[in-house]
Design a protein around this motif. Structure first.
Motif, PDB file in Angstrom:
ATOM      1  N   ALA A  14     -22.644  29.969 -25.032  1.00 20.41           N
ATOM      2  CA  ALA A  14     -22.583  30.358 -23.620  1.00 20.41           C
ATOM      3  C   ALA A  14     -21.332  29.812 -22.966  1.00 20.41           C
ATOM      4  O   ALA A  14     -20.668  30.492 -22.178  1.00 20.41           O
ATOM      5  CB  ALA A  14     -23.826  29.861 -22.889  1.00 20.41           C
ATOM      6  N   SER A  15     -20.987  28.571 -23.275  1.00 20.53           N
ATOM      7  CA  SER A  15     -19.803  27.952 -22.685  1.00 20.53           C
ATOM      8  C   SER A  15     -18.540  28.715 -23.049  1.00 20.53           C
ATOM      9  O   SER A  15     -17.680  28.976 -22.201  1.00 20.53           O
ATOM     10  CB  SER A  15     -19.695  26.490 -23.150  1.00 20.53           C
ATOM     11  OG  SER A  15     -18.548  25.886 -22.613  1.00 20.53           O
ATOM     12  N   GLY A  16     -18.422  29.105 -24.318  1.00 17.48           N
ATOM     13  CA  GLY A  16     -17.240  29.840 -24.761  1.00 17.48           C
ATOM     14  C   GLY A  16     -17.094  31.182 -24.086  1.00 17.48           C
ATOM     15  O   GLY A  16     -15.981  31.578 -23.692  1.00 17.48           O
ATOM     16  N   LEU A  17     -18.198  31.908 -23.917  1.00 17.36           N
ATOM     17  CA  LEU A  17     -18.125  33.224 -23.273  1.00 17.36           C
ATOM     18  C   LEU A  17     -17.838  33.107 -21.788  1.00 17.36           C
ATOM     19  O   LEU A  17     -17.141  33.953 -21.212  1.00 17.36           O
ATOM     20  CB  LEU A  17     -19.431  33.989 -23.513  1.00 17.36           C
ATOM     21  CG  LEU A  17     -19.382  35.054 -24.608  1.00 17.36           C
ATOM     22  CD1 LEU A  17     -18.504  36.223 -24.215  1.00 17.36           C
ATOM     23  CD2 LEU A  17     -18.880  34.467 -25.921  1.00 17.36           C
ATOM     24  N   ALA A  41     -14.625  31.709 -16.090  1.00 15.98           N
ATOM     25  CA  ALA A  41     -15.667  30.978 -15.375  1.00 15.98           C
ATOM     26  C   ALA A  41     -16.015  29.715 -16.156  1.00 15.98           C
ATOM     27  O   ALA A  41     -15.638  29.562 -17.322  1.00 15.98           O
ATOM     28  CB  ALA A  41     -16.901  31.848 -15.193  1.00 15.98           C
ATOM     29  N   GLN A  42     -16.712  28.826 -15.490  1.00 12.29           N
ATOM     30  CA  GLN A  42     -17.168  27.592 -16.127  1.00 12.29           C
ATOM     31  C   GLN A  42     -18.683  27.587 -16.184  1.00 12.29           C
ATOM     32  O   GLN A  42     -19.348  27.947 -15.206  1.00 12.29           O
ATOM     33  CB  GLN A  42     -16.685  26.370 -15.336  1.00 12.29           C
ATOM     34  CG  GLN A  42     -15.179  26.259 -15.218  1.00 12.29           C
ATOM     35  CD  GLN A  42     -14.775  25.146 -14.266  1.00 12.29           C
ATOM     36  OE1 GLN A  42     -15.573  24.294 -13.896  1.00 12.29           O
ATOM     37  NE2 GLN A  42     -13.510  25.155 -13.858  1.00 12.29           N
ATOM     38  N   LEU A  43     -19.219  27.177 -17.319  1.00 12.78           N
ATOM     39  CA  LEU A  43     -20.668  27.064 -17.453  1.00 12.78           C
ATOM     40  C   LEU A  43     -21.134  25.818 -16.702  1.00 12.78           C
ATOM     41  O   LEU A  43     -20.685  24.709 -16.973  1.00 12.78           O
ATOM     42  CB  LEU A  43     -21.044  26.954 -18.929  1.00 12.78           C
ATOM     43  CG  LEU A  43     -22.541  26.957 -19.252  1.00 12.78           C
ATOM     44  CD1 LEU A  43     -23.131  28.342 -18.991  1.00 12.78           C
ATOM     45  CD2 LEU A  43     -22.782  26.554 -20.696  1.00 12.78           C
ATOM     46  N   THR A  44     -22.024  25.999 -15.736  1.00  8.20           N
ATOM     47  CA  THR A  44     -22.532  24.867 -14.961  1.00  8.20           C
ATOM     48  C   THR A  44     -23.980  24.528 -15.297  1.00  8.20           C
ATOM     49  O   THR A  44     -24.483  23.493 -14.880  1.00  8.20           O
ATOM     50  CB  THR A  44     -22.422  25.150 -13.449  1.00  8.20           C
ATOM     51  OG1 THR A  44     -23.139  26.351 -13.133  1.00  8.20           O
ATOM     52  CG2 THR A  44     -20.961  25.316 -13.039  1.00  8.20           C
ATOM     53  N   GLY A  45     -24.641  25.394 -16.049  1.00  5.93           N
ATOM     54  CA  GLY A  45     -26.026  25.120 -16.442  1.00  5.93           C
ATOM     55  C   GLY A  45     -26.460  26.053 -17.551  1.00  5.93           C
ATOM     56  O   GLY A  45     -26.048  27.217 -17.583  1.00  5.93           O
ATOM     57  N   CYS A  46     -27.271  25.538 -18.475  1.00 10.05           N
ATOM     58  CA  CYS A  46     -27.816  26.361 -19.557  1.00 10.05           C
ATOM     59  C   CYS A  46     -29.150  25.741 -19.958  1.00 10.05           C
ATOM     60  O   CYS A  46     -29.189  24.641 -20.514  1.00 10.05           O
ATOM     61  CB  CYS A  46     -26.849  26.414 -20.737  1.00 10.05           C
ATOM     62  SG  CYS A  46     -27.429  27.457 -22.108  1.00 10.05           S
ATOM     63  N   ILE A  47     -30.230  26.442 -19.648  1.00  9.12           N
ATOM     64  CA  ILE A  47     -31.569  25.890 -19.880  1.00  9.12           C
ATOM     65  C   ILE A  47     -32.387  26.861 -20.724  1.00  9.12           C
ATOM     66  O   ILE A  47     -32.661  27.984 -20.299  1.00  9.12           O
ATOM     67  CB  ILE A  47     -32.298  25.632 -18.552  1.00  9.12           C
ATOM     68  CG1 ILE A  47     -31.452  24.753 -17.634  1.00  9.12           C
ATOM     69  CG2 ILE A  47     -33.653  24.983 -18.809  1.00  9.12           C
ATOM     70  CD1 ILE A  47     -32.027  24.586 -16.252  1.00  9.12           C
ATOM     71  N   PRO A  48     -32.797  26.431 -21.941  1.00 10.58           N
ATOM     72  CA  PRO A  48     -33.685  27.262 -22.759  1.00 10.58           C
ATOM     73  C   PRO A  48     -35.141  27.068 -22.317  1.00 10.58           C
ATOM     74  O   PRO A  48     -35.543  25.970 -21.935  1.00 10.58           O
ATOM     75  CB  PRO A  48     -33.480  26.727 -24.184  1.00 10.58           C
ATOM     76  CG  PRO A  48     -32.395  25.703 -24.096  1.00 10.58           C
ATOM     77  CD  PRO A  48     -32.318  25.271 -22.680  1.00 10.58           C
ATOM     78  N   PHE A  49     -35.896  28.155 -22.373  1.00 11.73           N
ATOM     79  CA  PHE A  49     -37.319  28.118 -22.066  1.00 11.73           C
ATOM     80  C   PHE A  49     -38.084  28.696 -23.253  1.00 11.73           C
ATOM     81  O   PHE A  49     -38.296  29.912 -23.332  1.00 11.73           O
ATOM     82  CB  PHE A  49     -37.631  28.923 -20.805  1.00 11.73           C
ATOM     83  CG  PHE A  49     -36.990  28.390 -19.559  1.00 11.73           C
ATOM     84  CD1 PHE A  49     -37.608  27.392 -18.821  1.00 11.73           C
ATOM     85  CD2 PHE A  49     -35.772  28.884 -19.125  1.00 11.73           C
ATOM     86  CE1 PHE A  49     -37.021  26.899 -17.664  1.00 11.73           C
ATOM     87  CE2 PHE A  49     -35.177  28.397 -17.968  1.00 11.73           C
ATOM     88  CZ  PHE A  49     -35.807  27.404 -17.234  1.00 11.73           C
TER      89      PHE A  49
END
Length: 200
Positions: free
Chosen positions: A90-93, A99-107
């Motif tokens: 996600a960060s790379g894309l 843009a910058q990845l500011t959050g990534c939460i798996p559920f």
């Protein structure tokens, strides 16, 4: 008569100046709003791409646990309790889409896992007519789903409590997997799992 006309012209000039200044302000304001909207759309595109990348990576990472669960017929247990990753993709894309990845939460959710990402655009609105816009950056979120889409049956050919063949029915697709010699995960994962965006 001539003096009166000059006085009228002199009085009208400030009005023209104010009108022109007002029109210029409106032009710049519309431009700023349009730029902000474009940056917002760009951030949303980056969030969508990042969420899909995270979900696709998570699906790739299911390979080891998924295949290891088959011989002893533990697939149901694996589907109910398995780790969900994918945030490095996600960060790379996000970066690739400015843009910058500011959050990534798996559920984790059994047969349907979700990953929610948040991004912030690299470029500020930076408009002279919008106070504070020099530091204002577009933000967006997106959620992707990794959904296991199949039902299955299995066969123990040697009556040794080890499953030798699994038959998966995935919508209109039919898939056979032998745990002893599974096909490449890249070929079967897209049949077993569907990855798509959903509303946040």
């Amino acid at each position: 008569m001539t003096g009166t006309q000059r006085r009228d012209a002199g009085q009208a000039f400030p009005i023209y100046v104010v009108m022109v200044a007002g029109l210029l302000f409106l032009v710049f304001a519309f431009f700023a709003v349009g730029k902000a909207s474009a940056l917002r759309n760009g951030a949303q595109g980056a969030a969508d791409a990042a969420a899909l990348a995270a979900a696709s990576q998570a699906r790739d990472e299911f390979q080891a646990g998924f295949l290891a669960s088959l011989p002893e017929d533990l697939l149901s247990e694996y589907l109910q309790a398995h780790p969900v990753g994918g945030c490095s993709a996600a960060s790379g894309l996000a970066e690739a889409n400015q843009a910058q990845l500011t959050g990534c939460i798996p559920f984790p959710g059994g047969r349907e896992d979700r990953i929610k990402v948040s991004v912030k655009g690299d470029k500020p609105v930076d408009s002279s007519v919008l106070p504070g816009s020099k530091q204002t950056r577009a933000k967006a979120t997106a959620t992707a789903v990794i959904k296991f889409r199949c039902s299955w049956t299995s066969v123990d050919l040697n009556d040794d409590s080890i499953r030798d063949i699994f038959f998966f029915t995935c919508g209109k697709d039919f898939l056979e997997i032998r745990p002893s010699s599974p096909p490449p995960w890249s070929q079967v994962s897209k049949i077993l799992y569907d990855v798509h965006l959903v509303d946040n």
